[in-house]
Design a protein around this motif. Sequence first.
Motif: not given
Length: 298
Positions: A185-201
């Motif tokens: 899963y890749y964040a496509g909205s920059d404000e979610h870059n870290l948040a999605l990465y932190a849960v396994g993105g």
Amino acid sequence: MTTTPFGRALCAMITPFTGAGALDLDGARLLADRLVSAGCDGLVLSGTTGESPTTSDTEKAQLVAAVRDAVGDRASVVAGVGTSDTRHTVELALAAEKAGANGVLVVSPYYSRPPQDALEAHFREVADGSGLPVMLYDIPSRTGVRIEPDTVLRLAEHPRIVAVKDCSHDFLGAQKVLSRTGLAYYAGSDEHNLALYAVGGAGYVSTVANVVPAHLRAVLDAFDAGDTTGAARRQQRATELMELMMASDLPGTVTAKALLGEIGLPAGPVRPPLRPADRATTDKLHAAYDRLIADPEF
């Protein structure tokens, strides 16, 4: 385990044009080389930011070939091939494969708003149509239709559907799929870059990376090093620029090209019906950029 089939730090690269509006392949090579040298390990071409609706099939293939030539094997090249026509999408996927792409980005068919069973059949046919791995592109605000999480779960069973660019703003839905599949899963909205990465993105596909690739890559690097406080601080310091580029009632293509032109990098005009940013907007973007790169942690 998080898989990263196309890398972690991907840029949704703009498509440079000449002043007359023609495809600028030399500019594309130069920009691609800069992005990879600054930390991008993947480039996504001919997506929303790449003005795919206004580039021809020939231009799309030429762009893939030029960028592949510029970056070699230093980064993955993912080609946007999504259209509102399944047959046309398969044709573009085959052309991207021939031009040297490592994968394809496939957006939901837009305007016709197909139901979920038709969406699923569309993505399966595209995945069967070439030998390239597929990144689904879920951006309902533009396409008018969501790829529902249950549909993604079924599509994850296809061996060539390996990733999702998530612009759904449904964080719970993303976590649901992450917890039950091996999809990247890749964040496509920059404000979610870290948040999605932190849960396994897997990382991000970022428009803002066109102008500050090293800073965004540093967010992921800090997190991987166990410096979660530093990662959050870096993410927060980019917020002003992210907001101006992505939430200012202008498409990210317009703001990215305005700022790239200001800092002397290849960009050129946007193609109609888009129009360039005005002077006041461009000045605000440049000022925010200057503040960010002046940060001692940049």
